[in-house]
Scaffold this active site. Structure first.
Site, PDB file in Angstrom:
ATOM      1  NE  ARG A  33      -3.784  -2.307   2.187  1.00 23.81           N
ATOM      2  CZ  ARG A  33      -3.771  -3.664   2.025  1.00 23.81           C
ATOM      3  NH1 ARG A  33      -2.813  -4.337   1.717  1.00 23.81           N
ATOM      4  NH2 ARG A  33      -4.805  -4.324   2.032  1.00 23.81           N
ATOM      5  CG  ASP A 322      -2.339 -13.931   5.428  1.00 22.09           C
ATOM      6  OD1 ASP A 322      -2.978 -14.498   4.747  1.00 22.09           O
ATOM      7  OD2 ASP A 322      -1.837 -12.846   5.283  1.00 22.09           O
TER       8      ASP A 322
HETATM    9  C1  S3P Z   1      -4.192  -9.013   2.447  1.00 21.02           C
HETATM   10  C2  S3P Z   1      -5.390  -9.584   2.693  1.00 21.02           C
HETATM   11  C3  S3P Z   1      -5.684 -10.982   2.891  1.00 21.02           C
HETATM   12  C4  S3P Z   1      -4.433 -11.831   3.188  1.00 21.02           C
HETATM   13  C5  S3P Z   1      -3.248 -11.478   2.225  1.00 21.02           C
HETATM   14  C6  S3P Z   1      -2.827  -9.915   2.443  1.00 21.02           C
HETATM   15  C7  S3P Z   1      -4.079  -7.791   2.235  1.00 21.02           C
HETATM   16  O1  S3P Z   1      -6.361 -11.786   1.843  1.00 21.02           O
HETATM   17  O2  S3P Z   1      -4.734 -13.104   3.159  1.00 21.02           O
HETATM   18  O3  S3P Z   1      -2.125 -12.256   2.702  1.00 21.02           O
HETATM   19  O4  S3P Z   1      -2.917  -7.098   2.060  1.00 21.02           O
HETATM   20  O5  S3P Z   1      -5.197  -7.109   1.825  1.00 21.02           O
HETATM   21  P1  S3P Z   1      -7.716 -11.787   1.752  1.00 21.02           P
HETATM   22  O6  S3P Z   1      -8.201 -10.339   1.717  1.00 21.02           O
HETATM   23  O7  S3P Z   1      -8.066 -12.176   0.399  1.00 21.02           O
HETATM   24  O8  S3P Z   1      -8.276 -12.632   2.864  1.00 21.02           O
END
Ligand code: S3P
Length: 445
Positions: A33, A322
């Site tokens: 981000r 995660d």
């Molecule tokens: C993330 C959101 C999660 C996570 C990924 C990183 C993010 O995924 O599993 O490793 O940076 O927004 P999901 O939004 O698909 O659950």
């Protein structure tokens, strides 16, 4: 194997323990981000603690290819010379996002309102992951995105007219979907509102505010209005709690451990791993709470503990999404049964994390029953053996720390992708006391 014919293997001996004080690399979600918002901002954004892993570097390279000048990161420090909301340029070919689901889903939204066409591609794992969850609501906003018949990448984002804000009730708890729509919303006419069924990580909302962009938040409903501007800022990326998780579990299960993890992000939308481990009996102290770059951080002290099996509270699932591969290792070393339900999202991560972990645990003599939305694990002792990570970074590191309580050597195949989120894992873990070595398997085909 994920990288041509090469098979990077980890060899981990039992008998290690974690002691001392370490800092794991920067938060992956926040690093992605920082590049995205820094690129769209006016002025130069300075970032420290940036994760120099393959996933966040894929985002960095993508923005360079769209004309953003970004200095080469050095020890986690970099500067992004923002081009402003209208300043991105069409890249000269497809953007390859490697293994990174966050890059692909967030960029789908961000690039939907840009007035140029662009194609997003990824590796074989990313090309198998569901993208309909973002392309469907984005097309309701007026975006024109072509995917394969299975709703997967490559994604061709076509030049369309202007996109419109929408109100969207997300069917699954996903920060990537939420963020994709909010980033599209910055370029849309009117207001975009997203309601999530359960709270997910809120780094996008926090960082937008840090760049001076108004975000309206009301419980699970988040809204932005298009047409605003971002002002460059300074960002200190905390250490990634998802990377710290391997050490939180490792130090809990290994006798005689006492480890401090420095400057870890403890955002309440990410701290499920601490809460779940504590319910299991872990000894984790949160020290020196402070703020960094709009995010709460702390040092975490973790000591060996006798873990017990639990039924994992469903409301904690999105907050630890995660960390389940390594929490399954904790469960395998705990006394009694651990039950996880309501976590069907694990089936569509970098690998099918329910099946791959269940297969590996069974290989190591642990009773693990895969369920459509979770797993039942009967705790006991892990034996030695050979398991495959299926190119999933978090699976590889989870089995590596499992060796701390194993009866024999654990050999893990297909570990190359550990570099996506945790460059230097082997060196850092071995310095803290894990008996780990890595080597390329010579005769792999
Ligand atoms: C993330 C959101 C999660 C996570 C990924 C990183 C993010 O995924 O599993 O490793 O940076 O927004 P999901 O939004 O698909 O659950």
């Amino acid at each position: 194997m994920t990288s041509g014919s090469e098979n990077l293997q980890f060899f981990v001996e039992p008998g290690g323990r974690f002691r001392g004080s370490i800092r794991v690399p920067g938060d992956k979600s926040i690093s992605h981000r920082s590049i995205m918002l820094g690129s769209l901002a006016e002025g130069t954004t300075r970032v420290s603690g940036f994760l120099e892993g393959e996933d966040s570097l894929a985002t960095l390279r993508a923005f360079r290819r769209m004309g953003v000048e970004i200095d080469e990161p050095h020890r986690g420090e970099l500067s992004i010379h923002g081009v402003g909301m209208g300043g991105l340029k069409a890249p000269d070919g497809p953007l390859d996002l490697g293994n990174s689901g966050t890059s692909m889903r967030l960029l789908s939204g961000l690039l939907s309102g840009q007035g140029f066409s662009v194609t997003l591609t990824g590796d074989s794992s990313l090309s198998g992951r569901p993208m309909g969850r973002v392309t469907e609501p984005l097309s309701r906003m007026g975006a024109v995105i072509e995917a394969t018949d299975r709703g997967t990448a490559p994604l061709h984002i076509k030049t369309g007219g202007r996109i419109q804000g929408i109100t969207y009730q997300m069917p699954m708890a996903s920060a990537q979907v939420k963020s994709s729509l909010l980033l599209a919303g910055l370029f849309a006419d009117g207001e975009t509102c997203v309601t999530e069924p359960a709270v997910t990580r809120d780094h996008t909302e926090r960082m937008l505010e840090g760049f001076g962009y108004p975000v309206r938040r009301d419980h699970n409903r988040i809204c932005v209005t298009g047409g605003g501007r971002l002002q460059a800022c300074t960002l200190d990326v905390p250490a990634d709690i998802s990377s710290a998780a391997f050490f939180l579990v490792g130090a809990s299960i290994a006798d005689d451990s006492d480890l401090v993890l420095e400057h870890v992000g403890i955002n309440p939308t990410r701290d499920g791993v601490i809460r779940i481990l504590r319910l299991m009996g872990a000894d984790i102290q949160v020290l020196n709470r402070r703020q960094a770059g709009g995010e709460p951080v702390a040092d975490l002290r973790v000591r060996s503990a006798r873990l017990k099996g639990i039924e994992i509270p469903p409301d904690l699932v999105p907050l630890a999404i995660d960390e389940f591969p390594v929490l399954f290792i904790a469960a395998a070393c705990a006394e009694g049964e651990t039950l996880l339900s309501g976590a069907e999202e694990l089936r569509v991560k970098e690998s099918d994390r329910i099946q791959v972990m269940a297969d590996g645990l069974l290989e190591l003599g642990v009773e693990a029953v895969a369920k459509s939305d979770g797993m039942l694990i009967r705790g006991g002792r892990i034996s030695g053996g050979r398991v495959c990570s299926h190119g999933d970074h978090r699976i590889a590191m989870s089995f590596a720390v499992g060796a701390l309580q194993a009866r024999g050597t654990i050999v893990i195949d297909d570990c190359e992708n550990v570099n996506t989120s945790f460059p230097g894992f082997v060196e850092l873990a071995s310095g803290a006391g894990l008996e780990i070595q890595q080597a390329l398997e010579p005769e792999a085909v």
